[in-house]
Design an enzyme around this catalytic site. Structure first.
Site, short mmCIF file in Angstrom:
data_model
loop_
_atom_site.label_atom_id
_atom_site.label_comp_id
_atom_site.label_asym_id
_atom_site.label_seq_id
_atom_site.Cartn_x
_atom_site.Cartn_y
_atom_site.Cartn_z
N HIS A 95 21.75 42.13 59.77
CA HIS A 95 22.48 41.97 58.51
C HIS A 95 23.06 40.56 58.42
CE1 HIS A 95 25.24 43.53 55.24
NE2 HIS A 95 25.87 42.43 55.61
N GLU A 96 23.71 40.11 59.50
CA GLU A 96 24.32 38.77 59.47
C GLU A 96 23.24 37.68 59.48
OE1 GLU A 96 27.33 38.58 58.65
OE2 GLU A 96 27.72 40.70 59.03
#
EC number: 3.5.1.88
Length: 196
Positions: free
Chosen positions: A147-148
């Protein structure tokens, strides 16, 4: 120092981050500010674009996930102790059968959707010592990393949902762009319509 989190619609969230060099000014301070900002907003990850910096940098602390009683004690222990800074990360491989998890994002408040990702990720990155390493992560840790990592590639989790779901959240996304959302943490919006 707690920084304002950039809201959906800001062009910086769509930029591919630039590599960070060891002589980047105030890097330690930037990283410390990112952790402080993430904790203040009760997040488990925060990428530099979310605080307005188009850099290949993100921080993660999965401790809040460790309270989940559905997880095995080993998973809880791993999540409790996982705190890491990723500089100049590059995902080398994503493996396994995709699984769904309900994701949210500090830049897209009040929007949560199921996102499919692979369970195992191999990533090259360095920490503040700028020594490059390659590691394999699995499960929820891998998901938070993916996600990051997407953030430093200019990708948001809403890009990974069906077009029908995108249409259903369109109004919410427009409201965030215009600053029509209320959070317990400071935010900066692309085109605020109301006085702040």
């Amino acid at each position: 120092m707690i920084l304002p989190i950039v809201g959906y619609g800001d062009p910086v969230l769509r930029k591919v981050g630039e590599s960070v060099t060891p002589d980047y000014p105030n890097l330690k301070e930037t990283i410390a500010n990112m952790y402080e900002t993430m904790y203040n907003a009760y997040g488990v990850g925060l990428a530099a674009p979310q605080v307005g910096l188009a850099l290949r940098l993100f921080v993660i602390d999965t401790a809040p996930f460790s309270d989940d009683e559905d997880l095995s004690s080993n998973e809880q222990k791993e999540l409790k102790g996982f705190k890491k800074t990723f500089i100049n990360a590059k995902i080398v491989k994503e493996e396994g059968e995709e699984w769904s998890f309900n994701e949210g994002c500090l830049s897209i408040p009040d929007v949560r959707e199921d996102v499919y990702r692979k369970p195992t990720v191999t990533i090259e990155y360095c920490e503040e010592d700028f020594v490059m390493k390659t590691e394999v992560f699995e499960g929820l840790v891998a998901r938070v990393i993916q996600h990051e990592y997407d953030h430093i590639e200019g990708i948001l989790f809403t890009d990974k949902i069906s077009s029908l779901k995108k249409r259903l959240i369109q109004k919410k996304l427009k409201n965030i762009t215009e600053g029509k959302t209320s959070q317990e943490y400071r935010m900066k919006f692309a085109s605020p319509k109301k006085a702040r």
